[in-house]
Design a protein around this motif. Structure first.
Motif, PDB file in Angstrom:
ATOM      1  N   ILE A   1       0.842  -1.202   0.000  1.00 39.07           N
ATOM      2  CA  ILE A   1       0.000   0.000   0.000  1.00 39.07           C
ATOM      3  C   ILE A   1       0.877   1.253   0.000  1.00 39.07           C
ATOM      4  O   ILE A   1       0.548   2.260  -0.642  1.00 39.07           O
ATOM      5  CB  ILE A   1      -0.951  -0.015   1.211  1.00 39.07           C
ATOM      6  N   GLY A   2       2.013   1.183   0.700  1.00 35.27           N
ATOM      7  CA  GLY A   2       2.952   2.305   0.675  1.00 35.27           C
ATOM      8  C   GLY A   2       3.455   2.586  -0.728  1.00 35.27           C
ATOM      9  O   GLY A   2       3.599   3.744  -1.142  1.00 35.27           O
ATOM     10  N   MET A   3       3.728   1.529  -1.497  1.00 33.24           N
ATOM     11  CA  MET A   3       4.146   1.704  -2.890  1.00 33.24           C
ATOM     12  C   MET A   3       3.050   2.376  -3.705  1.00 33.24           C
ATOM     13  O   MET A   3       3.308   3.304  -4.485  1.00 33.24           O
ATOM     14  CB  MET A   3       4.495   0.351  -3.517  1.00 33.24           C
ATOM     15  N   LEU A   4       1.826   1.901  -3.534  1.00 34.91           N
ATOM     16  CA  LEU A   4       0.709   2.464  -4.297  1.00 34.91           C
ATOM     17  C   LEU A   4       0.478   3.931  -3.933  1.00 34.91           C
ATOM     18  O   LEU A   4       0.139   4.750  -4.797  1.00 34.91           O
ATOM     19  CB  LEU A   4      -0.558   1.641  -4.041  1.00 34.91           C
ATOM     20  N   TRP A   5       0.665   4.256  -2.667  1.00 38.62           N
ATOM     21  CA  TRP A   5       0.527   5.644  -2.215  1.00 38.62           C
ATOM     22  C   TRP A   5       1.524   6.540  -2.948  1.00 38.62           C
ATOM     23  O   TRP A   5       1.166   7.586  -3.487  1.00 38.62           O
ATOM     24  CB  TRP A   5       0.754   5.699  -0.709  1.00 38.62           C
ATOM     25  N   LEU A   6       2.771   6.128  -3.002  1.00 40.43           N
ATOM     26  CA  LEU A   6       3.797   6.938  -3.653  1.00 40.43           C
ATOM     27  C   LEU A   6       3.576   7.025  -5.163  1.00 40.43           C
ATOM     28  O   LEU A   6       3.837   8.068  -5.774  1.00 40.43           O
ATOM     29  CB  LEU A   6       5.181   6.368  -3.355  1.00 40.43           C
ATOM     30  N   LYS A   7       3.098   5.937  -5.763  1.00 42.19           N
ATOM     31  CA  LYS A   7       2.859   5.951  -7.203  1.00 42.19           C
ATOM     32  C   LYS A   7       1.766   6.949  -7.582  1.00 42.19           C
ATOM     33  O   LYS A   7       1.749   7.463  -8.702  1.00 42.19           O
ATOM     34  CB  LYS A   7       2.485   4.543  -7.688  1.00 42.19           C
ATOM     35  N   SER A   8       0.881   7.248  -6.639  1.00 40.80           N
ATOM     36  CA  SER A   8      -0.205   8.182  -6.938  1.00 40.80           C
ATOM     37  C   SER A   8       0.269   9.630  -6.981  1.00 40.80           C
ATOM     38  O   SER A   8      -0.473  10.515  -7.396  1.00 40.80           O
ATOM     39  CB  SER A   8      -1.323   8.030  -5.897  1.00 40.80           C
ATOM     40  N   PHE A   9       1.520   9.882  -6.573  1.00 39.43           N
ATOM     41  CA  PHE A   9       2.043  11.246  -6.554  1.00 39.43           C
ATOM     42  C   PHE A   9       2.917  11.576  -7.758  1.00 39.43           C
ATOM     43  O   PHE A   9       3.394  12.703  -7.883  1.00 39.43           O
ATOM     44  CB  PHE A   9       2.871  11.478  -5.282  1.00 39.43           C
ATOM     45  N   ALA A  10       3.178  10.605  -8.626  1.00 41.61           N
ATOM     46  CA  ALA A  10       4.106  10.861  -9.726  1.00 41.61           C
ATOM     47  C   ALA A  10       3.740  10.012 -10.935  1.00 41.61           C
ATOM     48  O   ALA A  10       3.174   8.922 -10.793  1.00 41.61           O
ATOM     49  CB  ALA A  10       5.540  10.548  -9.286  1.00 41.61           C
ATOM     50  N   ASP A  11       4.078  10.513 -12.119  1.00 43.93           N
ATOM     51  CA  ASP A  11       3.858   9.708 -13.309  1.00 43.93           C
ATOM     52  C   ASP A  11       4.976   8.667 -13.412  1.00 43.93           C
ATOM     53  O   ASP A  11       5.926   8.661 -12.629  1.00 43.93           O
ATOM     54  CB  ASP A  11       3.780  10.580 -14.566  1.00 43.93           C
ATOM     55  N   LEU A  12       4.861   7.784 -14.388  1.00 43.03           N
ATOM     56  CA  LEU A  12       5.808   6.670 -14.490  1.00 43.03           C
ATOM     57  C   LEU A  12       7.238   7.140 -14.722  1.00 43.03           C
ATOM     58  O   LEU A  12       8.186   6.553 -14.196  1.00 43.03           O
ATOM     59  CB  LEU A  12       5.376   5.721 -15.617  1.00 43.03           C
ATOM     60  N   GLU A  13       7.402   8.191 -15.501  1.00 41.73           N
ATOM     61  CA  GLU A  13       8.756   8.687 -15.760  1.00 41.73           C
ATOM     62  C   GLU A  13       9.400   9.198 -14.476  1.00 41.73           C
ATOM     63  O   GLU A  13      10.576   8.928 -14.204  1.00 41.73           O
ATOM     64  CB  GLU A  13       8.721   9.792 -16.815  1.00 41.73           C
TER      65      GLU A  13
END
Length: 314
Positions: free
Chosen positions: A120-132
Motif C-alpha cells: 500500500i505504501g508503494m501504491l501511495w507513492l505511485k499516486s504522486f508521480a507519473d511513471l517517468e
C-alpha cells in the motif's frame, strides 16, 4: 511532483502499462530483493522506464508456514512437510550465495510476514508521480524501495505495523498527510483488487516482468518470472539485436575474487570444489524440461576440464 488523486481501479490492468515493462516485487521475497539492482541497471543502460508494482505472495499456500522464537533461531510453530523445508532452506542458501556478491544481507525471516502495508505504501507513492518520475534516479519510489527492503532483510523492520510504514515515508521525505486513512481505506481496497486481478492473469511469484507491447508481436514473450530472464528481456526491449540470449545471472563487473570465494563457500563448502580435476554432480530427470534445456551447457563444461557426475532423480 503530481498532485495526489484518487486512483481509478478500472484504469489499472495487471498486464498493461504505458511503460515498456512492468516489474512486480514483494518485500518478503529475497529473489525480488536481488532483482532490483540488475533491473535498474538494465533500465539505465536501455534508457527506459518501468512500472514498478507490488505483488503480495501467499507463501503458506505452497510452502507452508513457520515461526521462530524471539531469538530468531528456534522454530516454535510450523506446518511444513520435509519437501517444503528443503525448498525453503535451498531458497535462502541460493539467495545468500548471490547476496554475498553485492554485500547484501539476507537473514531468514522469523515468520511469514503479511506485506500488504508495504504494498500500500508503494501504491501511495505511485499516486504522486507519473511513471517517468517514478523511474527517475532518486525518486520517492526508488528511495522507498531501498529504505524498506534493506532493513527488512536485516530483521530490523516490522512491516505489519502501519506506524513503521509511516516512518519510512517520513524518512524519505515523502508526503504523509492522509496516508493513514488511505492505508485503511482506498489504498487497502486498491491493493486487494490489484493482487486478485494480477493473480487471475497468471502472476504467481516475484520478480515477475511483464512486457505489455510483446503480445501483439509474440505472446510467448509477454511474461517472465525470475531475474535470470533479464538478458532475454533486455534483448527484447532493445529491438532483438543479435541472437537471443539464454537465461543468466549477470555479475557486477566489480566483483572481486574474494567475493566470489565467499559466494561459493557459504554457508558450506561443496566437497566437489576440492576435487582435482573439478567435478560437478548433476541430478537430472528425463521428464524435466529444465533438465533438457540445461544439457547443452552442462556438457560444455567438459571443454573447461570439469567432469560431470550424472545422477538420476525421479
Amino acid at each position: 511532483m503530481s498532485d495526489n488523486s484518487t486512483t481509478n481501479i478500472k484504469e489499472i490492468s495487471p498486464l498493461k502499462s504505458e511503460a515498456p515493462i512492468i516489474i512486480y516485487i514483494d518485500l518478503k521475497s529475497p529473489y525480488a530483493y536481488l532483482s532490483i539492482a540488475p533491473a535498474r541497471q538494465m533500465l539505465t543502460q536501455l534508457g527506459l522506464i518501468a512500472d514498478w508494482r507490488p505483488f503480495v505472495l501467499d507463501i503458506p499456500s505452497y510452502l507452508g508456514s513457520a515461526k521462530l522464537d524471539r531469538g530468531g533461531k528456534k522454530v516454535t510453530k510450523q506446518n511444513r512437510t520435509e519437501e517444503q523445508w528443503s525448498g525453503v532452506k535451498y531458497a535462502y542458501f541460493d539467495c545468500r550465495r548471490y547476496a554475498n556478491l553485492s554485500n547484501k544481507t539476507i537473514r531468514g525471516t522469523v515468520k511469514i510476514w503479511n506485506t500488504d502495508l508495504p504494498a500500500i505504501g508503494m501504491l501511495w507513492l505511485k499516486s504522486f508521480a507519473d511513471l517517468e518520475e517514478q523511474s527517475s534516479q532518486g525518486s520517492m519510489l526508488e528511495r522507498y524501495i531501498d529504505a524498506i527492503f534493506e532493513p527488512f532483510w536485516k530483521r530490523e523492520l516490522d512491516v505489519e505495523d502501519l506506524s513503521v510504514i509511516l516512518r519510512v515515508l517520513e524518512q524519505i521525505d515523502a508526503p504523509t498527510d492522509g496516508f493513514l486513512p488511505y492505508a485503511q481505506g482506498e489504498g487497502a481496497t486498491l491493493n486487494t483488487w490489484l493482487q486478485e486481478s494480477a493473480f487471475n492473469k497468471g502472476i504467481f511469484g516475484v520478480p515477475t516482468f511483464i512486457l505489455p507491447n510483446e503480445p501483439a508481436m509474440d505472446p510467448q514473450h509477454e511474461k517472465f518470472f525470475g531475474r535470470e530472464h533479464l538478458p532475454r528481456i533486455s534483448w527484447l526491449l532493445d529491438g532483438r539485436k543479435g541472437p537471443a540470449p539464454d537465461v543468466a545471472y549477470h555479475l557486477n563487473s566489480e566483483v572481486d575474487d574474494e567475493a566470489l570465494a565467499k559466494c561459493a563457500a557459504e554457508p558450506r563448502m561443496a566437497p566437489e570444489l576440492l576435487v582435482t580435476p573439478p567435478q560437478l554432480t548433476t541430478f537430472f530427470d528425463f521428464k524435466s524440461p529444465q533438465s533438457y534445456l540445461a544439457l547443452q551447457g552442462i556438457l560444455a563444461l567438459k571443454g573447461e576440464g570439469i567432469s560431470v557426475n550424472w545422477r538420476p532423480f525421479v
